[in-house]
Design a protein around this motif. Sequence first.
Motif, PDB file in Angstrom:
ATOM      1  N   PHE A  30       0.834  -1.199   0.000  1.00 40.06           N
ATOM      2  CA  PHE A  30       0.000   0.000   0.000  1.00 40.06           C
ATOM      3  C   PHE A  30       0.872   1.254   0.000  1.00 40.06           C
ATOM      4  O   PHE A  30       0.586   2.216  -0.727  1.00 40.06           O
ATOM      5  CB  PHE A  30      -0.926   0.007   1.220  1.00 40.06           C
ATOM      6  N   ILE A  31       1.941   1.245   0.809  1.00 39.78           N
ATOM      7  CA  ILE A  31       2.852   2.390   0.836  1.00 39.78           C
ATOM      8  C   ILE A  31       3.480   2.600  -0.541  1.00 39.78           C
ATOM      9  O   ILE A  31       3.577   3.729  -1.038  1.00 39.78           O
ATOM     10  CB  ILE A  31       3.951   2.193   1.903  1.00 39.78           C
ATOM     11  N   ARG A  32       3.901   1.501  -1.182  1.00 39.53           N
ATOM     12  CA  ARG A  32       4.470   1.618  -2.536  1.00 39.53           C
ATOM     13  C   ARG A  32       3.427   2.119  -3.526  1.00 39.53           C
ATOM     14  O   ARG A  32       3.739   2.876  -4.447  1.00 39.53           O
ATOM     15  CB  ARG A  32       5.016   0.252  -2.989  1.00 39.53           C
ATOM     16  N   PHE A  33       2.182   1.694  -3.344  1.00 41.53           N
ATOM     17  CA  PHE A  33       1.077   2.130  -4.208  1.00 41.53           C
ATOM     18  C   PHE A  33       0.901   3.642  -4.145  1.00 41.53           C
ATOM     19  O   PHE A  33       0.799   4.328  -5.172  1.00 41.53           O
ATOM     20  CB  PHE A  33      -0.203   1.406  -3.776  1.00 41.53           C
ATOM     21  N   ILE A  34       0.890   4.209  -2.933  1.00 40.54           N
ATOM     22  CA  ILE A  34       0.709   5.650  -2.749  1.00 40.54           C
ATOM     23  C   ILE A  34       1.923   6.412  -3.265  1.00 40.54           C
ATOM     24  O   ILE A  34       1.796   7.409  -4.001  1.00 40.54           O
ATOM     25  CB  ILE A  34       0.467   5.981  -1.267  1.00 40.54           C
ATOM     26  N   ARG A  35       3.126   5.940  -2.915  1.00 35.09           N
ATOM     27  CA  ARG A  35       4.332   6.622  -3.381  1.00 35.09           C
ATOM     28  C   ARG A  35       4.460   6.535  -4.897  1.00 35.09           C
ATOM     29  O   ARG A  35       4.978   7.465  -5.534  1.00 35.09           O
ATOM     30  CB  ARG A  35       5.561   6.010  -2.706  1.00 35.09           C
TER      31      ARG A  35
END
Length: 435
Positions: A30-35
């Motif tokens: 999820f963090i990679r998705f947002i970044r």
Amino acid sequence: MAELGDICKRCKKKVTTVTSRKDTFCENCFIRFIRGKQRKQMQDDKFKVKFKVKPDHTKLRVLLDFENNEESYVLLDSVISMLMEQSNQGPKAVLGFELIVSVINDSPDFQFDLAKLKNFYGIEELQKLGVSFIEIDCNSFVTDNKFEQLSLDIKKFQTLKIKDDIEDTNIKSYSELLHQAKDKTTREDFSIIVHEDITIKTAVDNKCSIILKSDSMTRMAVTILSDTIRGRGAEIPRHCDNKYIGTFEMMHPLSDILNSEIKTYIKILGIDKLSPSLSVENVNSNLSTKSKTVNDMISEYFQTLEIEYPETVSTVVKIGGKLSNNDENIANLHRCEICKFPIYHDPKQWLEQITVLDHVPPQNEEEKANYQRYLESINNDKEIESSNQTVDDTSVNLCYGCMVTLGVSEVNNLQWPQRPTREEILSEYILDDDE
């Protein structure tokens, strides 16, 4: 559709714990998705790491407009992560840009702990990445500007400026400047105008050519509807896309991220510990409607909408992005005395054109008498107006949006700082840059 607790379909390793846009993620994915969405907005070569640079190479300087809200913390974290990735690409890697974070204290409830923020990322790490912070007190905006006296007649859409400069102004602080208006929406309007002026001036003073705005997709949708309601439809295009003012660029790296995703990102990384305001949920929900601004009410609407219907938020932003103004003749347009934005249509003339001018003639004696009293009142107003006119007063232009917000607050006399337009500020930057 995958359910929470299943193996993440992206990394194939961890269990999914986050759901967004009818999809599931493990925390890392999820963090990679947002970044990744932020990176997509900043994928231009000018932001990328450099391995070969000329001796006279000048590094790109970028200003992040940090508003001390959830979106600002997420944007800052994501951009710092981007710089960390660049610094790990070898000893010859030269970071693509320098980041200057502008923190503007524009609220009595402003709570910001710079020391805690620096310790969160590491002081040495921030120095290595070239990240610097500038804290600005909005009271300096009041003390650095001369004031002018505006006299407003909202009913006639007329504004007069007293030619004599106000030497000893009653406005001594930023709070006093805002509280000339009793309506919260008008005060919020004033705050937005001042905040953007300070941000652009800060960017110019620090030789930055790009400003990063922290608006999420949800916040952009809120702004679009709010501008429409407040009569600022002409300003919508500048909120929806990367906007150039001359050679100066304003970017929205979070423009494809929902507010609910912002909150989840903050909780996963523990960013909510950096400020008390980040851990407060729905602070405006218990307020009465009269105590809320237009933005507050629209924000609450989208909070309930984006969970089940996130595509609606995206649609509002896309429609707003299709609107545009013809800026070819912008130099020839009048500017609003308050917000300094171009006036594309004279508000008084526009209202007269959409108003039915022909009236139904009086049908009986009572209506004839009322009509006669109306004509007499008009003549009396004209006599009073002509007797009150002085050569010291000059008619100035106000846009429809400023007229509406001032009218709601019943502001008749306003002390407002004299200041250049944003284009005039940036023209100084362009000249210095050429030199």
